[in-house]
Write a protein that holds these residues in place. Structure first.
Motif, PDB file in Angstrom:
ATOM      1  N   ARG A   1      -0.654   6.724  -4.864  1.00 33.86           N
ATOM      2  CA  ARG A   1      -2.051   7.028  -5.194  1.00 33.86           C
ATOM      3  C   ARG A   1      -2.967   6.563  -4.069  1.00 33.86           C
ATOM      4  O   ARG A   1      -3.986   7.196  -3.773  1.00 33.86           O
ATOM      5  CB  ARG A   1      -2.448   6.354  -6.508  1.00 33.86           C
ATOM      6  N   LEU A   2      -2.598   5.450  -3.416  1.00 29.11           N
ATOM      7  CA  LEU A   2      -3.408   4.944  -2.304  1.00 29.11           C
ATOM      8  C   LEU A   2      -3.304   5.860  -1.097  1.00 29.11           C
ATOM      9  O   LEU A   2      -4.289   6.101  -0.402  1.00 29.11           O
ATOM     10  CB  LEU A   2      -2.958   3.523  -1.943  1.00 29.11           C
ATOM     11  N   GLU A   3      -2.101   6.390  -0.833  1.00 30.49           N
ATOM     12  CA  GLU A   3      -1.964   7.344   0.268  1.00 30.49           C
ATOM     13  C   GLU A   3      -2.727   8.633  -0.036  1.00 30.49           C
ATOM     14  O   GLU A   3      -3.338   9.228   0.848  1.00 30.49           O
ATOM     15  CB  GLU A   3      -0.493   7.657   0.531  1.00 30.49           C
TER      16      GLU A   3
ATOM     17  N   ARG B   1       1.618   7.478  -9.164  1.00 27.68           N
ATOM     18  CA  ARG B   1       1.932   6.294  -8.373  1.00 27.68           C
ATOM     19  C   ARG B   1       3.165   6.502  -7.496  1.00 27.68           C
ATOM     20  O   ARG B   1       3.209   6.063  -6.352  1.00 27.68           O
ATOM     21  CB  ARG B   1       2.162   5.085  -9.289  1.00 27.68           C
TER      22      ARG B   1
ATOM     23  N   GLY C   1       0.811  -1.208   0.000  1.00 28.59           N
ATOM     24  CA  GLY C   1       0.000   0.000   0.000  1.00 28.59           C
ATOM     25  C   GLY C   1       0.844   1.258   0.000  1.00 28.59           C
ATOM     26  O   GLY C   1       0.540   2.231  -0.697  1.00 28.59           O
TER      27      GLY C   1
ATOM     28  N   ASP D   1       2.523   2.592  -3.376  1.00 26.16           N
ATOM     29  CA  ASP D   1       1.687   3.235  -4.386  1.00 26.16           C
ATOM     30  C   ASP D   1       1.106   4.491  -3.754  1.00 26.16           C
ATOM     31  O   ASP D   1       0.151   4.432  -2.980  1.00 26.16           O
ATOM     32  CB  ASP D   1       0.570   2.291  -4.839  1.00 26.16           C
TER      33      ASP D   1
END
Length: 510
Positions: free
Chosen positions: A209-211, A240, A204, A207
């Motif tokens: 983008r997830l944060e 990303r 996680g 990437d």
């Protein structure tokens, strides 16, 4: 294919742990059996010269992990949130790991930004400075957006970090398998589960983008919270491997002298940071899990600013209600009710004695309430509570361990601002308000209405379901099928009717 590499990496790891003195600390923390200790010595001592020396000024565990590199540092940070797995003493040691690694060159960071965002840095930013903070996975640069002149923080992943982590995680899995093979008694420590949890967290964080999405969700949840703000995500400047946020301009929450000089009320700040955390955990079920002073600032207008959203905690609504009832029971010193909640939630096996459990809980609560108000700790209460529930057969719940760990950190922040803060006085109105909103007739009506809406979704299928049920009565089918069709039709019909009635009730109550 990777077997020889994993063996070499583990030999060097064992040698480093042995050379720094961390091997004994870890084995003692795990109460490792003799066979596992023998295997560890075999990996470590003969090849000690291959181990990294590390910084002698650090405690053994942090010294070893820092010397071994980013994946090991991150592993230590994550394990510091799991005292249930590594023990309180080792977790405390690991908690002091600092994200202060040497930064990689700014030229490489600029190249990563250009690759991810598809434009030259000079076309995106008027200024792009050297790294101001370097962590195990990424580093942060201050920059100024070309179009608007806005000051921003640009977070960039380390070049090649994905490959480096993948290599080390493969070695971790290999080590976990060896532990299970050579020391079956150590399986209770769930080494494979530990590595799987670590693997998921790291994937996680690799990437951004997830944060960014986590920060966006957190901002949406907390948008109306007085005295709290988050730096906005700049989605057009994020990808990303790059994440851009507005610059958090303010005084570090850990700098008491600067806070006093700026005229901020530290006692009020201490109460607010605690209230905000409890609100986010109970009301939203989504909370910042790394709320130490390094991730918090105070804006000029007095707002608390939070940043760094790599680790977020989530608690489902059912667990939040259980947790709130447990806290509320302790606040009222109603230990029988706290015990009953544990049994009702299925946390403690039904064959245990509820009265005996209530007495054990009283032994947890009364000494704490006998303390001076400035020493009452909710984090300590939860830690004691987990010890008792474990004795009564309660399985470890990871989300509550993370909550307890964050609670300890937040309490530490609050007490650093005001050593005389009464944690329970601050917590009580937040918990009571949540209880009123989530447990009671109004909450029950809303829950039933949501359930009815789901059932009512079958509305278009109702005619066919009812017809099928009637045909089943006229032309009997095997018993195993007949009740299922009839009940499905009845449930859908009842859901549609209940949905309309309960929606009207909710609107009336609102």
């Amino acid at each position: 294919m990777r077997g020889p590499h994993n063996i070499i990496r583990l030999v060097r790891t064992g040698a480093t742990l042995e050379r720094t003195g961390a091997m004994k600390v870890i084995l003692d923390a795990y109460d490792a059996p003799p066979l596992l200790r023998a295997v560890a010595r075999t990996l470590g001592r003969p090849f000690m010269w291959l181990g990294y020396r590390g910084d002698p000024a650090m405690p053994p565990a942090t010294r070893a992990l820092t010397a071994l590199g980013p994946a090991y540092i991150k592993f230590g940070q994550i394990l510091s949130t799991r005292p249930d797995l590594v023990g309180n003493d080792l977790a405390e040691q690991l908690r002091v790991l600092q994200d202060k690694l040497p930064p990689f060159p700014t030229a490489l960071a600029r190249a990563e930004v250009e690759k991810e965002l598809g434009q030259p840095v000079a076309e995106l930013f008027d200024e792009f400075g050297d790294a101001i903070a370097a962590a195990s996975i990424s580093q942060v640069h201050q920059a100024r957006v070309k179009a608007s002149g806005e000051l921003v923080a640009v977070k960039v992943l380390r070049p090649g970090i994905e490959r480096a982590f993948r290599r080390d995680i493969d070695a971790f899995y290999f080590a976990a398998r060896m532990v299970e093979l050579f020391a079956p008694g150590a399986r209770r420590l769930r080494p494979m589960d530990v590595i799987t949890h670590f693997d998921g967290v790291v994937r996680g964080e690799l990437d951004l983008r997830l944060e960014s999405a986590a920060a966006s969700e957190f901002a949406a949840n907390t948008n109306g919270d007085d005295g709290f703000q988050l730096p906005p995500i700049k989605w057009n400047l994020s990808a990303r491997r790059v994440m851009t946020l507005g610059w958090a301009d303010g005084v570090a929450l850990g700098d008491n002298a600067a806070l006093d000089a700026a005229g901020h009320d530290r006692a009020e700040l201490g109460e607010r940071v605690l209230r905000l955390f409890l609100m986010h955990a109970l009301r939203d079920g989504y909370f910042h899990s790394d709320m130490h002073q390094g991730n918090l600032k105070v804006a000029r207008n007095g707002d608390i600013i939070a940043y760094d959203f790599g680790i977020m905690g989530h608690i489902d609504e059912y667990t939040r209600r259980v947790y709130a009832e447990i806290l509320f029971g302790f606040i009222r010193r109603d230990y029988r009710r706290v015990a009953e909640v544990h049994f009702e939630a299925g946390y403690v096996p039904a064959d245990r004695d509820v009265d005996e459990f209530a007495r054990a809980l009283r032994a947890v609560g009364e000494p704490i309430f006998g303390m001076d108000a400035s020493h009452i700790s909710m984090g300590r209460l939860l830690a004691y509570l987990f010890e008792v529930t474990e004795r009564f057969g309660m399985e470890t719940r990871t989300e509550l361990i993370l909550l307890q760990r964050t609670m300890v950190v937040v309490e530490g922040v609050a007490r650093s601002l005001n050593p005389h803060i009464n944690i329970w006085e601050v917590a009580r109105p937040v918990v009571e308000d949540y209880i009123k909103q989530s447990i009671g007739p109004r909450a029950l009506a809303k829950d039933l209405a949501r359930t009815a809406l789901v059932m009512a979704r079958f509305g278009p299928r109702l005619p066919g379901l009812v017809q099928g049920a009637l045909i089943a009565q006229a032309h009997p089918t095997p018993p195993s099928q007949r009740p299922r069709r009839s009940w499905l039709a009845l449930a859908a019909l009842g859901g549609a009717i209940a949905g309309a009635a309960l929606l009207a009730l909710v609107e009336y109550l609102a």
